[in-house]
Motif scaffolding. Sequence first.
Motif, mmCIF file in Angstrom:
data_model
loop_
_atom_site.group_PDB
_atom_site.id
_atom_site.type_symbol
_atom_site.label_atom_id
_atom_site.label_comp_id
_atom_site.label_asym_id
_atom_site.label_seq_id
_atom_site.Cartn_x
_atom_site.Cartn_y
_atom_site.Cartn_z
ATOM 1 N N VAL A 179 0.857 -1.191 0.000
ATOM 2 C CA VAL A 179 0.000 0.000 0.000
ATOM 3 C C VAL A 179 0.890 1.237 0.000
ATOM 4 O O VAL A 179 1.721 1.409 0.904
ATOM 5 N N PHE A 180 0.698 2.106 -0.985
ATOM 6 C CA PHE A 180 1.584 3.248 -1.169
ATOM 7 C C PHE A 180 0.773 4.528 -1.348
ATOM 8 O O PHE A 180 -0.368 4.497 -1.793
ATOM 9 N N GLU A 181 1.394 5.660 -1.031
ATOM 10 C CA GLU A 181 0.742 6.959 -1.139
ATOM 11 C C GLU A 181 1.623 7.900 -1.955
ATOM 12 O O GLU A 181 2.827 8.008 -1.708
ATOM 13 N N GLN A 182 1.016 8.562 -2.936
ATOM 14 C CA GLN A 182 1.774 9.529 -3.722
ATOM 15 C C GLN A 182 2.296 10.631 -2.806
ATOM 16 O O GLN A 182 1.610 11.060 -1.880
ATOM 17 N N ASN A 183 3.513 11.089 -3.095
ATOM 18 C CA ASN A 183 4.188 11.987 -2.156
ATOM 19 C C ASN A 183 4.817 13.186 -2.854
ATOM 20 O O ASN A 183 5.662 13.862 -2.285
ATOM 21 N N PHE A 184 4.412 13.437 -4.118
ATOM 22 C CA PHE A 184 4.924 14.607 -4.825
ATOM 23 C C PHE A 184 4.302 15.867 -4.234
ATOM 24 O O PHE A 184 3.374 15.801 -3.420
ATOM 25 N N ALA A 185 4.809 17.013 -4.636
ATOM 26 C CA ALA A 185 4.273 18.295 -4.159
ATOM 27 C C ALA A 185 4.113 19.233 -5.346
ATOM 28 O O ALA A 185 4.920 19.215 -6.282
ATOM 29 N N GLU A 186 3.067 20.045 -5.331
ATOM 30 C CA GLU A 186 2.884 21.080 -6.337
ATOM 31 C C GLU A 186 3.389 22.404 -5.773
ATOM 32 O O GLU A 186 2.914 22.870 -4.745
ATOM 33 N N ILE A 187 4.353 22.984 -6.463
ATOM 34 C CA ILE A 187 4.958 24.246 -6.054
ATOM 35 C C ILE A 187 4.368 25.355 -6.919
ATOM 36 O O ILE A 187 4.539 25.358 -8.140
ATOM 37 N N ALA A 188 3.664 26.283 -6.309
ATOM 38 C CA ALA A 188 3.002 27.356 -7.062
ATOM 39 C C ALA A 188 3.418 28.712 -6.506
ATOM 40 O O ALA A 188 3.552 28.889 -5.292
ATOM 41 N N PHE A 189 3.620 29.673 -7.407
ATOM 42 C CA PHE A 189 4.003 31.033 -7.037
ATOM 43 C C PHE A 189 2.890 31.988 -7.443
ATOM 44 O O PHE A 189 2.425 31.962 -8.584
ATOM 45 N N GLU A 190 2.474 32.847 -6.526
ATOM 46 C CA GLU A 190 1.411 33.802 -6.815
ATOM 47 C C GLU A 190 1.932 35.071 -7.488
ATOM 48 O O GLU A 190 1.164 35.808 -8.096
ATOM 49 N N THR A 191 3.234 35.324 -7.397
ATOM 50 C CA THR A 191 3.799 36.550 -7.964
ATOM 51 C C THR A 191 3.636 36.564 -9.484
ATOM 52 O O THR A 191 4.056 35.619 -10.164
ATOM 53 N N PRO A 192 3.052 37.606 -10.068
ATOM 54 C CA PRO A 192 2.896 37.668 -11.524
ATOM 55 C C PRO A 192 4.235 37.854 -12.224
ATOM 56 O O PRO A 192 5.120 38.559 -11.738
ATOM 57 N N ILE A 193 4.362 37.212 -13.375
ATOM 58 C CA ILE A 193 5.578 37.272 -14.188
ATOM 59 C C ILE A 193 5.208 37.856 -15.545
ATOM 60 O O ILE A 193 4.435 37.252 -16.296
ATOM 61 N N LEU A 194 5.747 39.039 -15.855
ATOM 62 C CA LEU A 194 5.487 39.669 -17.151
ATOM 63 C C LEU A 194 6.491 39.127 -18.163
ATOM 64 O O LEU A 194 7.708 39.223 -17.972
ATOM 65 N N ILE A 195 5.977 38.567 -19.257
ATOM 66 C CA ILE A 195 6.817 38.006 -20.310
ATOM 67 C C ILE A 195 6.471 38.692 -21.622
ATOM 68 O O ILE A 195 5.356 38.547 -22.141
ATOM 69 N N ASN A 196 7.394 39.490 -22.144
ATOM 70 C CA ASN A 196 7.172 40.134 -23.439
ATOM 71 C C ASN A 196 8.356 39.973 -24.384
ATOM 72 O O ASN A 196 8.378 40.546 -25.467
#
Length: 251
Positions: A179-196
């Motif tokens: 019996v196993f449990e997924q252990n990854f993590a989602e890393i999210a940043f709220e800071t906006p990134i302007l790309i032009n």
Amino acid sequence: MKKITTLLILAITLFTCNEDNTIISPKVNFTFNHHWNNAEINNDNLQTTTVTNANGEAINIDRFRYLTSRFELTNTNNETYTFDGYKFTDLAIADTYNFSPENNAIPSGTYTLKFVWGFNETDNIDGAYPDLNTASWNWPEMLGGGYHFLQFDGMYNVDTTDASPFNFHNGTARVSEGVFEQNFAEIAFETPILINSDTVINIDMNIAELFTNPNIWDLNVLDTPLMPNYDAQKMMQQNIMSIFNLGEITQ
């Protein structure tokens, strides 16, 4: 519903224009920088620097390798662009600090960034990636198979006569036999990134946070073996959520 657009289609069909009607399809590259609190850690000093964790243990690092994947940028129209591939970083090899996805041209705009620590359940397929197999990156089948997310090895209490090894390895969590449990993590940043235009997104990793937040890590109790230790694996996952910060954006 969030619109998911593949970068291959994007490269053919989506673009923006400047005042001269020139097609602008900015390309995005990622660079990871590594620190122990305020001290830079890199291939030059990885094995020669002594650091102290939040529990007061003096540490020497022998090896530090980790995996990230599923890099995504989402714009203000809620359109998400997912980059193919994954990033395997070995702090002993400076060339692995950078990630330049193929087919990575995207429209100009303002975005937020998200990626996965390790592999998610869909990608974490046992033996599926030849380069990771060659790197001895496999996670034991008896512990759930797939791949490591982190290998962090060294010695602790190096300022005493009782120095001991530690193996801080992270991957799938074994709940019980079979019996196993997924252990990854989602890393999210709220800071906006302007790309032009072509853009380099710097991401800073504070390695010290692995032993700090929210769990103060006592290596005298949890040093080896940690791979089959369910509680240790979940504590690692919790601490991983605080190790990354969005760094400088250069264009």
